[in-house]
Design a protein around this motif. Sequence first.
Motif, PDB file in Angstrom:
ATOM      1  N   GLY A   7     -33.254  28.227 -41.237  1.00  0.00           N
ATOM      2  CA  GLY A   7     -33.076  26.869 -40.720  1.00  0.00           C
ATOM      3  C   GLY A   7     -32.261  26.843 -39.442  1.00  0.00           C
ATOM      4  N   PHE A   8     -31.229  27.677 -39.379  1.00  0.00           N
ATOM      5  CA  PHE A   8     -30.410  27.756 -38.171  1.00  0.00           C
ATOM      6  C   PHE A   8     -31.247  28.237 -36.987  1.00  0.00           C
ATOM      7  CE2 PHE A   8     -27.790  30.370 -35.312  1.00  0.00           C
ATOM      8  CZ  PHE A   8     -26.937  29.387 -34.825  1.00  0.00           C
ATOM      9  N   GLU A   9     -32.107  29.241 -37.223  1.00  0.00           N
ATOM     10  CA  GLU A   9     -32.966  29.747 -36.145  1.00  0.00           C
ATOM     11  C   GLU A   9     -33.947  28.676 -35.673  1.00  0.00           C
ATOM     12  OE1 GLU A   9     -32.666  32.622 -34.576  1.00  0.00           O
ATOM     13  OE2 GLU A   9     -30.999  33.247 -35.851  1.00  0.00           O
ATOM     14  N   LYS A  10     -34.520  27.942 -36.611  1.00  0.00           N
ATOM     15  CA  LYS A  10     -35.471  26.879 -36.243  1.00  0.00           C
ATOM     16  C   LYS A  10     -34.778  25.794 -35.428  1.00  0.00           C
ATOM     17  CE  LYS A  10     -38.820  28.533 -38.969  1.00  0.00           C
ATOM     18  NZ  LYS A  10     -39.906  29.332 -38.401  1.00  0.00           N
ATOM     19  N   ALA A  11     -33.531  25.472 -35.805  1.00  0.00           N
ATOM     20  CA  ALA A  11     -32.792  24.389 -35.139  1.00  0.00           C
ATOM     21  C   ALA A  11     -32.447  24.730 -33.692  1.00  0.00           C
ATOM     22  CB  ALA A  11     -31.514  24.077 -35.917  1.00  0.00           C
ATOM     23  N   GLY A  12     -32.629  25.981 -33.298  1.00  0.00           N
ATOM     24  CA  GLY A  12     -32.316  26.390 -31.938  1.00  0.00           C
ATOM     25  C   GLY A  12     -33.146  25.705 -30.871  1.00  0.00           C
ATOM     26  N   ILE A  13     -34.255  25.056 -31.251  1.00  0.00           N
ATOM     27  CA  ILE A  13     -35.082  24.353 -30.255  1.00  0.00           C
ATOM     28  C   ILE A  13     -34.545  22.947 -29.964  1.00  0.00           C
ATOM     29  CG2 ILE A  13     -37.143  25.681 -30.839  1.00  0.00           C
ATOM     30  CD1 ILE A  13     -38.256  23.225 -32.304  1.00  0.00           C
ATOM     31  N   PHE A  14     -33.560  22.469 -30.741  1.00  0.00           N
ATOM     32  CA  PHE A  14     -32.989  21.141 -30.513  1.00  0.00           C
ATOM     33  C   PHE A  14     -32.113  21.158 -29.262  1.00  0.00           C
ATOM     34  CE2 PHE A  14     -32.983  20.453 -35.418  1.00  0.00           C
ATOM     35  CZ  PHE A  14     -34.353  20.233 -35.396  1.00  0.00           C
ATOM     36  N   ARG A  15     -31.979  19.977 -28.605  1.00  0.00           N
ATOM     37  CA  ARG A  15     -31.166  19.853 -27.407  1.00  0.00           C
ATOM     38  C   ARG A  15     -30.215  18.665 -27.537  1.00  0.00           C
ATOM     39  NH1 ARG A  15     -33.264  24.148 -26.916  1.00  0.00           N
ATOM     40  NH2 ARG A  15     -34.162  25.072 -25.025  1.00  0.00           N
ATOM     41  N   PRO A  16     -29.027  18.758 -26.952  1.00  0.00           N
ATOM     42  CA  PRO A  16     -28.074  17.649 -27.002  1.00  0.00           C
ATOM     43  C   PRO A  16     -28.677  16.352 -26.457  1.00  0.00           C
ATOM     44  CG  PRO A  16     -27.028  19.625 -26.105  1.00  0.00           C
ATOM     45  CD  PRO A  16     -28.498  19.924 -26.212  1.00  0.00           C
ATOM     46  N   GLY A  17     -28.482  15.267 -27.213  1.00  0.00           N
ATOM     47  CA  GLY A  17     -28.910  13.955 -26.748  1.00  0.00           C
ATOM     48  C   GLY A  17     -30.402  13.692 -26.798  1.00  0.00           C
ATOM     49  N   ARG A  18     -31.182  14.671 -27.241  1.00  0.00           N
ATOM     50  CA  ARG A  18     -32.645  14.496 -27.263  1.00  0.00           C
ATOM     51  C   ARG A  18     -33.150  14.466 -28.706  1.00  0.00           C
ATOM     52  NH1 ARG A  18     -34.916  18.025 -22.088  1.00  0.00           N
ATOM     53  NH2 ARG A  18     -33.522  17.064 -20.551  1.00  0.00           N
ATOM     54  N   PRO A  19     -34.267  13.739 -28.929  1.00  0.00           N
ATOM     55  CA  PRO A  19     -34.787  13.610 -30.294  1.00  0.00           C
ATOM     56  C   PRO A  19     -35.105  14.966 -30.935  1.00  0.00           C
ATOM     57  CG  PRO A  19     -35.826  12.000 -28.858  1.00  0.00           C
ATOM     58  CD  PRO A  19     -35.040  12.920 -27.968  1.00  0.00           C
ATOM     59  N   ALA A  20     -34.632  15.122 -32.174  1.00  0.00           N
ATOM     60  CA  ALA A  20     -34.880  16.318 -32.984  1.00  0.00           C
ATOM     61  C   ALA A  20     -35.511  15.837 -34.282  1.00  0.00           C
ATOM     62  CB  ALA A  20     -33.575  17.061 -33.256  1.00  0.00           C
ATOM     63  N   ILE A  21     -36.828  16.011 -34.406  1.00  0.00           N
ATOM     64  CA  ILE A  21     -37.595  15.481 -35.533  1.00  0.00           C
ATOM     65  C   ILE A  21     -37.693  16.551 -36.616  1.00  0.00           C
ATOM     66  CG2 ILE A  21     -39.753  14.363 -36.219  1.00  0.00           C
ATOM     67  CD1 ILE A  21     -38.435  12.924 -33.841  1.00  0.00           C
ATOM     68  N   VAL A  22     -37.286  16.231 -37.843  1.00  0.00           N
ATOM     69  CA  VAL A  22     -37.360  17.190 -38.953  1.00  0.00           C
ATOM     70  C   VAL A  22     -38.346  16.663 -39.995  1.00  0.00           C
ATOM     71  CG1 VAL A  22     -36.074  18.450 -40.710  1.00  0.00           C
ATOM     72  CG2 VAL A  22     -34.978  17.885 -38.527  1.00  0.00           C
ATOM     73  N   GLY A  23     -39.496  17.327 -40.104  1.00  0.00           N
ATOM     74  CA  GLY A  23     -40.523  16.893 -41.042  1.00  0.00           C
ATOM     75  C   GLY A  23     -40.311  17.403 -42.454  1.00  0.00           C
TER      76      GLY A  23
END
Length: 433
Positions: free
Chosen positions: A179-195
Amino acid sequence: MQAHPTTLNEWLSRLEAMHPKAIDMGLERVARVRDALGLRFDCPVITVGGTNGKGSTCAMLESILLQGGYRVGLYTSPHLIHFNERARIDGEIVGDAQLVAQFEAVEAARGEVSLTYFEFTTLAIMRLFMEAGLDAVILEVGLGGRLDAVNVIDADVAVVTSVDIDHTEFLGSTREEIGFEKAGIFRPGRPAIVGDPLPPRSLVEHAEKIGADLWLMSRDFNYSGDKQQWNYGGRNMRRNALGYPGLRGANQLLNACAALAALEALRDRLPLGAQEVRSGLALVELPGRFQVLPGRPAVILDVAHNPHAAATLSQNLGNMGFFPYTYAIFGAMADKDIAGIIAQLKDHVDHWCLTDLPLPRAAKAADIAEMLEDAGVTPRNEPDAERSIRCFANPAEAYANARSRAGENDRIAVFGSFLTVAGVMEARKSEYH
């Protein structure tokens, strides 16, 4: 010194041998070449990661945006038959010449930097998209997220479809590590969608720590529905009376939900009407996943359940070389073009093991047998017959029968509904435990 490649196949052969490792996790090398290429996008970029469902979610996003009249680039991996399948512009697979031109550009820009096959080709396809004047770019993560080559681009919206145990040698052996590795594509202040309805804590904590705009299934968006239709509910908009996605599968509503959440997050830049969303979901297609399992006889799993996917499967079977006999385990939904699927595959199959499936809308094996005979497949059912058609109550029984008859040099192709493939996979698990 090796001659400069001129064709796509020559380039791909060279790239396969160019870097000492097939997978070399890390972004520093890729980022250097990205900067040398001046790689950046003026249009919205959606990056999609996850263990399962990435391809489906990307396909839905592409289909909906195309229905909205937008010019879309879609990058996915791996490919089934031809490398070109990894890059699509406006729904069309790109040509060899377009790819070769970009490979030459990356080769010129990289200098002394060594790139893996995946890194090199990812940069080339991104540059192709940058130059194409697109309205939206969709990038599927290859492996993990944090250190994947796709992650050198800062996505406007990042989607993680699901987190499960896969690629443990690179990503870790628990859902929390992965999960930590997958979350690496998230960016500060930008939408992070988790299905993923039950995301690992590590993924949520990382998103919160960096200040991403976290969208969670059930909290920020959800779905409801009945057998006929479903509804999407997001933070600020609803989409009602939607048809089920053209991709049939256990998690396709979760994937569709994540796709719609991503599009909701981009609604100011990429507005979409209700009919465009409905049409996009209805028309979405994803080529079958051709999976050859280890061992003998060869077993091929493919969720080919329409004539288009069956044509791909037919081509793949044709490319596999000689097998004395091919056994098919086939079951499908009654609303599929079963005759069209049969037409694509009948010349590759000697023995048909047809199966009922545990859904009311599934076609009966006996009805499929009649369609085979209508298509000119006229076998005899004696034990030593060269061709046969037999019907079974479930995929496990069909698979057991095929296994009992197939020689070790034969092959068993399992295709049709995902329920057909899932049933055989379950049977194989019990077979080996």
